[in-house]
Design a protein around this motif. Structure first.
Motif, PDB file in Angstrom:
ATOM      1  N   PHE A 277       0.830  -1.205   0.000  1.00  0.00           N
ATOM      2  CA  PHE A 277       0.000   0.000   0.000  1.00  0.00           C
ATOM      3  C   PHE A 277       0.865   1.256   0.000  1.00  0.00           C
ATOM      4  CE2 PHE A 277      -1.806   3.382   2.639  1.00  0.00           C
ATOM      5  CZ  PHE A 277      -2.940   3.700   1.914  1.00  0.00           C
ATOM      6  N   LEU A 278       1.899   1.280   0.826  1.00  0.00           N
ATOM      7  CA  LEU A 278       2.732   2.473   0.940  1.00  0.00           C
ATOM      8  C   LEU A 278       3.495   2.740  -0.356  1.00  0.00           C
ATOM      9  CD1 LEU A 278       3.862   1.783   4.577  1.00  0.00           C
ATOM     10  CD2 LEU A 278       2.680   3.859   3.837  1.00  0.00           C
ATOM     11  N   TRP A 279       4.058   1.708  -0.950  1.00  0.00           N
ATOM     12  CA  TRP A 279       4.745   1.896  -2.228  1.00  0.00           C
ATOM     13  C   TRP A 279       3.770   2.425  -3.287  1.00  0.00           C
ATOM     14  CZ3 TRP A 279       7.219  -3.229  -0.764  1.00  0.00           C
ATOM     15  CH2 TRP A 279       8.534  -3.042  -0.331  1.00  0.00           C
ATOM     16  N   LYS A 280       2.567   1.864  -3.315  1.00  0.00           N
ATOM     17  CA  LYS A 280       1.582   2.241  -4.324  1.00  0.00           C
ATOM     18  C   LYS A 280       1.147   3.692  -4.183  1.00  0.00           C
ATOM     19  CE  LYS A 280      -2.686   1.001  -3.816  1.00  0.00           C
ATOM     20  NZ  LYS A 280      -3.933   0.191  -3.685  1.00  0.00           N
ATOM     21  N   THR A 281       1.163   4.200  -2.959  1.00  0.00           N
ATOM     22  CA  THR A 281       0.669   5.558  -2.726  1.00  0.00           C
ATOM     23  C   THR A 281       1.786   6.588  -2.584  1.00  0.00           C
ATOM     24  OG1 THR A 281       0.436   4.986  -0.364  1.00  0.00           O
ATOM     25  CG2 THR A 281      -1.535   4.823  -1.752  1.00  0.00           C
ATOM     26  N   GLY A 282       2.982   6.249  -3.041  1.00  0.00           N
ATOM     27  CA  GLY A 282       4.035   7.247  -3.168  1.00  0.00           C
ATOM     28  C   GLY A 282       4.964   7.405  -1.985  1.00  0.00           C
ATOM     29  N   TRP A 283       4.896   6.491  -1.016  1.00  0.00           N
ATOM     30  CA  TRP A 283       5.803   6.559   0.121  1.00  0.00           C
ATOM     31  C   TRP A 283       7.131   5.892  -0.223  1.00  0.00           C
ATOM     32  CZ3 TRP A 283       4.658   8.305   5.259  1.00  0.00           C
ATOM     33  CH2 TRP A 283       3.363   8.811   5.420  1.00  0.00           C
ATOM     34  N   GLU A 284       8.190   6.326   0.453  1.00  0.00           N
ATOM     35  CA  GLU A 284       9.521   5.748   0.276  1.00  0.00           C
ATOM     36  C   GLU A 284       9.993   5.147   1.594  1.00  0.00           C
ATOM     37  OE1 GLU A 284      12.052   8.830  -1.109  1.00  0.00           O
ATOM     38  OE2 GLU A 284      11.118   8.931  -3.103  1.00  0.00           O
ATOM     39  N   LEU A 285      10.598   3.972   1.503  1.00  0.00           N
ATOM     40  CA  LEU A 285      11.154   3.313   2.676  1.00  0.00           C
ATOM     41  C   LEU A 285      12.485   3.960   3.029  1.00  0.00           C
ATOM     42  CD1 LEU A 285      10.959   0.953   4.722  1.00  0.00           C
ATOM     43  CD2 LEU A 285      12.153  -0.467   3.034  1.00  0.00           C
ATOM     44  N   GLY A 286      12.609   4.456   4.264  1.00  0.00           N
ATOM     45  CA  GLY A 286      13.829   5.143   4.664  1.00  0.00           C
ATOM     46  C   GLY A 286      14.710   4.373   5.620  1.00  0.00           C
ATOM     47  N   GLN A 287      14.116   3.435   6.359  1.00  0.00           N
ATOM     48  CA  GLN A 287      14.878   2.700   7.372  1.00  0.00           C
ATOM     49  C   GLN A 287      14.055   1.504   7.840  1.00  0.00           C
ATOM     50  OE1 GLN A 287      15.382   4.573  11.251  1.00  0.00           O
ATOM     51  NE2 GLN A 287      17.515   3.932  11.379  1.00  0.00           N
ATOM     52  N   ILE A 288      14.773   0.488   8.335  1.00  0.00           N
ATOM     53  CA  ILE A 288      14.125  -0.650   8.981  1.00  0.00           C
ATOM     54  C   ILE A 288      14.599  -0.721  10.426  1.00  0.00           C
ATOM     55  CG2 ILE A 288      13.951  -3.179   9.096  1.00  0.00           C
ATOM     56  CD1 ILE A 288      12.375  -2.103   6.826  1.00  0.00           C
ATOM     57  N   GLU A 289      13.643  -0.834  11.326  1.00  0.00           N
ATOM     58  CA  GLU A 289      13.955  -1.167  12.710  1.00  0.00           C
ATOM     59  C   GLU A 289      13.586  -2.620  12.966  1.00  0.00           C
ATOM     60  OE1 GLU A 289      12.284   1.458  15.611  1.00  0.00           O
ATOM     61  OE2 GLU A 289      13.883   2.933  15.316  1.00  0.00           O
ATOM     62  N   ARG A 290      14.316  -3.235  13.846  1.00  0.00           N
ATOM     63  CA  ARG A 290      14.030  -4.601  14.265  1.00  0.00           C
ATOM     64  C   ARG A 290      13.184  -4.568  15.533  1.00  0.00           C
ATOM     65  NH1 ARG A 290      18.915  -8.701  15.567  1.00  0.00           N
ATOM     66  NH2 ARG A 290      19.440  -8.015  13.430  1.00  0.00           N
ATOM     67  N   ILE A 291      12.012  -5.177  15.472  1.00  0.00           N
ATOM     68  CA  ILE A 291      11.191  -5.364  16.668  1.00  0.00           C
ATOM     69  C   ILE A 291      11.644  -6.662  17.318  1.00  0.00           C
ATOM     70  CG2 ILE A 291       8.872  -5.580  17.598  1.00  0.00           C
ATOM     71  CD1 ILE A 291       7.856  -4.351  14.945  1.00  0.00           C
ATOM     72  N   SER A 292      12.009  -6.599  18.584  1.00  0.00           N
ATOM     73  CA  SER A 292      12.505  -7.773  19.303  1.00  0.00           C
ATOM     74  C   SER A 292      11.744  -7.938  20.603  1.00  0.00           C
ATOM     75  CB  SER A 292      14.006  -7.641  19.601  1.00  0.00           C
ATOM     76  OG  SER A 292      14.757  -7.436  18.430  1.00  0.00           O
ATOM     77  N   GLU A 293      11.719  -9.173  21.092  1.00  0.00           N
ATOM     78  CA  GLU A 293      11.076  -9.449  22.371  1.00  0.00           C
ATOM     79  C   GLU A 293      12.006 -10.276  23.250  1.00  0.00           C
ATOM     80  OE1 GLU A 293       7.051 -11.413  24.392  1.00  0.00           O
ATOM     81  OE2 GLU A 293       7.528 -11.838  22.285  1.00  0.00           O
ATOM     82  N   LEU A 294      12.036  -9.905  24.508  1.00  0.00           N
ATOM     83  CA  LEU A 294      12.709 -10.695  25.534  1.00  0.00           C
ATOM     84  C   LEU A 294      11.638 -11.360  26.374  1.00  0.00           C
ATOM     85  CD1 LEU A 294      15.306 -11.489  27.128  1.00  0.00           C
ATOM     86  CD2 LEU A 294      14.907  -9.436  28.514  1.00  0.00           C
ATOM     87  N   ARG A 295      11.607 -12.676  26.380  1.00  0.00           N
ATOM     88  CA  ARG A 295      10.647 -13.392  27.223  1.00  0.00           C
ATOM     89  C   ARG A 295      11.195 -13.470  28.643  1.00  0.00           C
ATOM     90  NH1 ARG A 295       5.459 -15.314  25.282  1.00  0.00           N
ATOM     91  NH2 ARG A 295       5.560 -15.058  23.018  1.00  0.00           N
ATOM     92  N   LEU A 296      10.351 -13.132  29.584  1.00  0.00           N
ATOM     93  CA  LEU A 296      10.735 -13.157  30.994  1.00  0.00           C
ATOM     94  C   LEU A 296      10.100 -14.350  31.693  1.00  0.00           C
ATOM     95  CD1 LEU A 296      10.329  -9.354  31.840  1.00  0.00           C
ATOM     96  CD2 LEU A 296      12.422 -10.576  31.197  1.00  0.00           C
ATOM     97  N   PRO A 297      10.735 -14.831  32.760  1.00  0.00           N
ATOM     98  CA  PRO A 297      11.896 -14.242  33.437  1.00  0.00           C
ATOM     99  C   PRO A 297      13.223 -14.648  32.800  1.00  0.00           C
ATOM    100  CG  PRO A 297      11.163 -16.174  34.643  1.00  0.00           C
ATOM    101  CD  PRO A 297      10.183 -15.992  33.522  1.00  0.00           C
ATOM    102  N   VAL A 298      14.188 -13.768  32.948  1.00  0.00           N
ATOM    103  CA  VAL A 298      15.587 -14.076  32.629  1.00  0.00           C
ATOM    104  C   VAL A 298      16.229 -14.557  33.917  1.00  0.00           C
ATOM    105  CG1 VAL A 298      17.796 -13.091  31.932  1.00  0.00           C
ATOM    106  CG2 VAL A 298      15.699 -12.370  30.798  1.00  0.00           C
ATOM    107  N   PRO A 299      17.032 -15.623  33.878  1.00  0.00           N
ATOM    108  CA  PRO A 299      17.673 -16.090  35.108  1.00  0.00           C
ATOM    109  C   PRO A 299      18.418 -14.961  35.824  1.00  0.00           C
ATOM    110  CG  PRO A 299      18.006 -17.687  33.353  1.00  0.00           C
ATOM    111  CD  PRO A 299      17.369 -16.486  32.727  1.00  0.00           C
ATOM    112  N   ALA A 300      18.170 -14.827  37.107  1.00  0.00           N
ATOM    113  CA  ALA A 300      18.762 -13.732  37.881  1.00  0.00           C
ATOM    114  C   ALA A 300      20.281 -13.753  37.814  1.00  0.00           C
ATOM    115  CB  ALA A 300      18.295 -13.819  39.330  1.00  0.00           C
ATOM    116  N   GLU A 301      20.844 -14.946  37.808  1.00  0.00           N
ATOM    117  CA  GLU A 301      22.311 -15.029  37.785  1.00  0.00           C
ATOM    118  C   GLU A 301      22.876 -14.533  36.451  1.00  0.00           C
ATOM    119  OE1 GLU A 301      20.593 -19.188  36.952  1.00  0.00           O
ATOM    120  OE2 GLU A 301      20.210 -17.493  38.317  1.00  0.00           O
TER     121      GLU A 301
END
Length: 367
Positions: free
Chosen positions: A166-190
């Motif tokens: 849709f964005l390409w079709k309507t004249g938008w330009e891609l300028g950057q990509i961000e990575r969406i990341s997730e950390l599942r909790l809990p992380v070991p305390a140690e």
């Protein structure tokens, strides 16, 4: 079928929660959340009516207008009939030429031209306001297929992704990509303690980590303002045209008040440079208090340029995760967004256990 757009007005503070303004606001919220589900998982990243209202109505550098689109012809514009939600944001002091539109079409109503209809309306409003540039951040969860790389050479989106098409079709330009990341909790305390101790040893005795929840001590506001201002120009922006944000102590306090009024709490970790007495690194997490089992959201993480190379980024992120585990052990995860070219911060995240969910595209369009 034809459609019409209705601009929303904020509910009066003392109005009944079942009044029309509240129903429209809650329909807006539900459409936005239906869009999040495809990327983040059902119910894992949610807007709340309280946060939308606080961001919309409380003083701040960014002002917003909210809209709903409805089918024409049946005389109905109650919230349940809305087929799309849209927001148009501007920041007159920071970016006087920019407007920031965002459109979400409810899944059952897609591929009917509604997105184009609403986007065209927002563009007309931006032009009428003297804006010459549009920017928007959009999630692209579609996997596989032919990939189109960002102009930075880091990250890509699928040509099969509906939003990207849709964005390409309507004249938008891609300028950057961000990575969406997730950390599942809990992380070991140690594990967290190991990261903190290694980073502390690398930093040396001139640096001390501080953590707190809620509003910041007034003595720290000037330093936090400087760090936020640095973030606006130091963070990788790819081919996006960005302006430096103007931060001062009052803006930091204002931001914190808005977060608290939205029903969120926030956790800060910062590094104090002992010889100078100034904060030189910060990392911030936000967590919705209406359900603290949901993932927290990572806000800015930044190290002042003259103090880099001492693992302060790892120190503030790990220390804040340790604080989160101590205060809200029921929290199930953390979402974060990082430029794909920001290799250092991505390495920090991966060492802590973050995994990639999807790309998010930064798009722009000249009017």
């Amino acid at each position: 079928m034809d459609y019409f757009i209705r601009e929303l007005t904020p509910p009066e503070p003392a109005s009944a929660r079942d009044g029309e303004a509240w129903r429209l606001l809650e329909r807006f919220r539900d459409i936005v959340n239906s869009g999040y589900a495809a990327t983040y998982g059902e119910g894992r990243l949610l807007e709340t009516s309280q946060r939308i209202l606080a961001d919309w109505t409380m003083p701040g550098p960014v002002t917003s207008r909210l809209f709903l689109a409805f089918p024409s012809g049946d005389g109905q514009d109650a919230g349940e009939h809305a087929v799309a939600a849209a927001k148009l944001m501007v920041s007159p002091r920071d970016s006087p030429t920019h407007a920031y539109p965002h459109v979400v079409v409810d899944a059952p109503a897609r591929r009917r031209g509604i997105g184009t209809f609403v986007a065209d309306h927002l563009e007309e409003l931006a032009r009428a306001d003297g804006r010459t540039f549009l920017q928007s951040w959009v999630e692209h969860p579609t996997p596989g297929g032919e990939r189109v790389a960002a102009p930075t050479g880091h990250g890509s989106v699928s040509t099969a992704d509906p939003a990207a098409r849709f964005l390409w079709k309507t004249g938008w330009e891609l300028g950057q990509i961000e990575r969406i990341s997730e950390l599942r909790l809990p992380v070991p305390a140690e594990s967290l303690r190991t990261h903190i101790e290694a980073a502390t040893a690398r930093a040396g005795v001139d640096y001390r980590v501080l953590t707190w929840e809620g509003e910041s001590d007034a003595a720290h506001l000037d330093d936090l303002a400087r760090l936020n201002g640095d973030m606006s120009v130091d963070a990788p922006a790819g081919e996006l045209e960005v302006d430096e944000e103007h931060w001062d102590a009052e803006r930091v306090a204002q931001m914190e008040r808005r977060a608290l009024a939205s029903g969120a709490t926030f956790l800060n970790a910062a590094v104090l440079h002992v010889p100078s007495g100034h904060l030189v690194a910060q990392s911030m997490l936000q967590l919705d208090l209406d359900d603290t089992t949901r993932p927290a959201q990572q806000d800015n993480t930044l190290v002042t340029s003259t103090h880099r190379g001492r693992r302060l980024g790892m120190l503030v992120k790990a220390a804040n995760l340790e604080q989160l585990a101590g205060r809200y052990p029921e929290c199930t995860g953390v979402f974060t967004w990082n430029a794909e070219e920001n290799a250092h911060m991505l390495r920090v995240n991966e060492a802590l256990g973050f995994v990639q969910l999807a790309p998010e595209g930064g798009w722009q369009k000249r009017l």
